[in-house]
Structure formats: structure tokens, C-alpha cells
Design a protein around this motif. Structure first.
Motif, short mmCIF file in Angstrom:
data_model
loop_
_atom_site.label_atom_id
_atom_site.label_comp_id
_atom_site.label_asym_id
_atom_site.label_seq_id
_atom_site.Cartn_x
_atom_site.Cartn_y
_atom_site.Cartn_z
N ASP A 152 112.03 20.20 1.99
CA ASP A 152 113.41 20.10 1.33
C ASP A 152 113.37 19.34 -0.03
O ASP A 152 114.14 19.49 -0.79
N HIS A 153 112.58 18.24 0.22
CA HIS A 153 112.39 17.25 -0.93
C HIS A 153 111.03 17.14 -1.81
O HIS A 153 110.65 16.02 -2.00
N ARG B 124 116.03 16.08 -5.08
CA ARG B 124 117.15 15.76 -4.12
C ARG B 124 118.15 15.23 -4.88
O ARG B 124 119.38 14.90 -4.34
N ASP C 58 120.51 17.71 -2.74
CA ASP C 58 119.75 17.43 -1.35
C ASP C 58 120.05 18.71 -0.55
O ASP C 58 121.16 18.76 -0.02
N HIS D 274 108.69 15.80 5.39
CA HIS D 274 109.46 14.84 4.79
C HIS D 274 108.46 13.58 4.57
O HIS D 274 107.43 13.42 5.18
#
Length: 241
Positions: free
Chosen positions: A25-26, A76, A80, A139
């Protein structure tokens, strides 16, 4: 961003069902045209903008170890993706003591429509096509936050909300590698697990939300080492769940 998309996918050319897939995601610090954050550009290389090292690990997992990956291509700080749409932090105005002035008064609905929704719609399609046995969410975390002097001793950690089936196996297996493994540290998946809540738990799919300490994967050598380690451990976890 590729063709205006807030994500890219790696290793999906020969996508097979019933395997292990990866989500990051980041992974990016990219700020697209038309978005002004109002911060010093040096902060785009800081953890507030990107999970340092994660993109390299995700790419290696996809291209060298057969774990297809869905990888964010937007910072993000722009949006985010590991937050629910209604969470104010989906478009953050502060992060680890830094003000993000360009996000104050931003058109949140426009940001969600441009970035958050396409990212998660594509991820939902990816999960549906792969029908994975296990989802790995990647992450990374800092050895210490700037707003706290508390050191974080864990080299890697597993986060989870309600479903800890895969996490329990992963904690044990990573511990057997001689690693200091956190259990819902340095954050709790009970509080921060939006992507896995939506795409894994809601669909009954086992998952491992993995946090790697950033000094472990700051170099290409570290990223290669962790990709190899995770490919092995996650493959074995998938056989246990």
C-alpha cells in the motif's frame, strides 16, 4: 503512476489461482501532477511519505519468487490506501510531527475518486482473479519515531485484526530464523488494518500483514535477503492455513 493509475502490478503475466499474492500500500513516494502537499521535498524520502524498502522487496517477490504483487504508485501523503475512506487520515494533514499544509482543506472526495477507489477496485479484481490461499501485505517501520524516543527492537512484526490464523504460523516460523518478531507491534492490526480487513478478512482469506524494520531493507542487498526469506516462510505458512 502508470497511465494515470495509482497502482501497478508485477508478476501477473502467468497468474495462477490458489497461490500467494502480495500487496504494498505504501511502496511509492510519487506525488502526481495537480497535487501540492506544501512540504519540503526532502520529506518525500522520509517514512511519512513512503514505506522505505518495500517496493524493492515486493518487486523481487513478484519477479523472482512467483508472488504476484499489487503495488501502490502514489505516496501515502497524497492518499493513504491503508485507511478506510471515511478515516480523516486517508488524506493526512499531519504525520509524525510534520504538518502537511497542502492537504488542509483539500478536496478529499476528489482524492478518493482519483486514487483510493481505483486502487481498491483493482485490488479487488486482482484478489478475485488470483483466488489466493494467502495474501501478504508488506509494510516497513522506522527504528524509532521522531515524536518518540522509544526504540523498536523488532526486526519484523505481524499485524492482524480478528483473523490471526496465518500470523500465528508466521510469528513462529520467523522466530525460528533467530529474528526478534513483534506480535501486533509496533502498531496493532486491531486499529490499523484497513486493506486486509477489506480484501482478506471480509473474504475469509488468510493473510500476513508484515512490518519489516526499515534498516533491514534500506539497501538492495537487504531487500533481496528479505524477499528470499519471505518467499520461503510465506510459502510454508500457506501450506499450514
Amino acid at each position: 503512476m502508470i497511465d494515470g493509475r495509482p497502482y501497478r502490478q508485477a508478476g501477473v503475466g502467468d497468474l495462477r489461482t490458489g497461490g500467494v499474492i502480495c500487496v504494498a500500500d505504501h511502496a511509492s513516494n510519487h506525488v502526481p501532477a495537480g497535487v501540492e502537499l506544501g512540504i519540503d521535498r526532502s520529506l518525500l524520502n522520509d517514512h511519512i511519505a513512503i514505506d522505505i524498502g518495500v517496493e524493492g522487496v515486493a518487486d523481487r517477490l513478484a519477479r523472482r519468487h512467483g508472488l504476484p504483487a499489487h503495488i501502490a504508485s502514489v505516496s501515502r501523503l497524497v492518499c493513504d490506501f491503508n485507511r478506510d475512506e471515511e478515516d480523516p487520515a486517508a488524506v493526512p494533514t499531519t504525520s509524525d510531527g510534520h504538518l502537511i499544509p497542502g492537504n488542509i482543506g483539500a478536496d478529499v472526495e476528489a482524492r478518493l475518486d482519483r486514487f483510493h477507489r481505483p486502487y481498491h477496485d483493482a485490488l479487488a479484481d486482482f484478489v478475485a482473479a488470483a483466488r489466493p490461499r494467502l495474501i501478504v501485505a508488506l509494510h516497513s517501520f522506522t527504528p524509532a519515531l521522531k515524536t518518540s524516543d522509544q526504540e523498536r527492537p523488532w526486526e519484523v512484526a505481524l499485524l492482524y485484526n480478528e483473523d490471526d490464523r496465518a500470523a500465528r504460523h508466521a510469528i513462529r516460523m520467523l522466530g525460528q530464523q533467530g529474528l526478534n518478531v513483534g506480535d501486533n507491534e509496533p502498531y496493532s492490526g486491531k486499529d490499523l488494518n484497513a486493506t486486509m480487513n477489506r480484501h482478506a478478512e471480509a473474504n475469509g482469506i488468510p493473510y500476513c500483514a508484515i512490518e519489516i524494520r526499515q534498516d533491514q531493507i534500506a539497501t538492495e542487498a537487504g531487500q533481496a535477503r528479505w524477499a528470499m526469506l519471505l518467499a520461503d516462510v510465506m510459502g510454508r505458512v500457506a501450506l499450514e492455513v
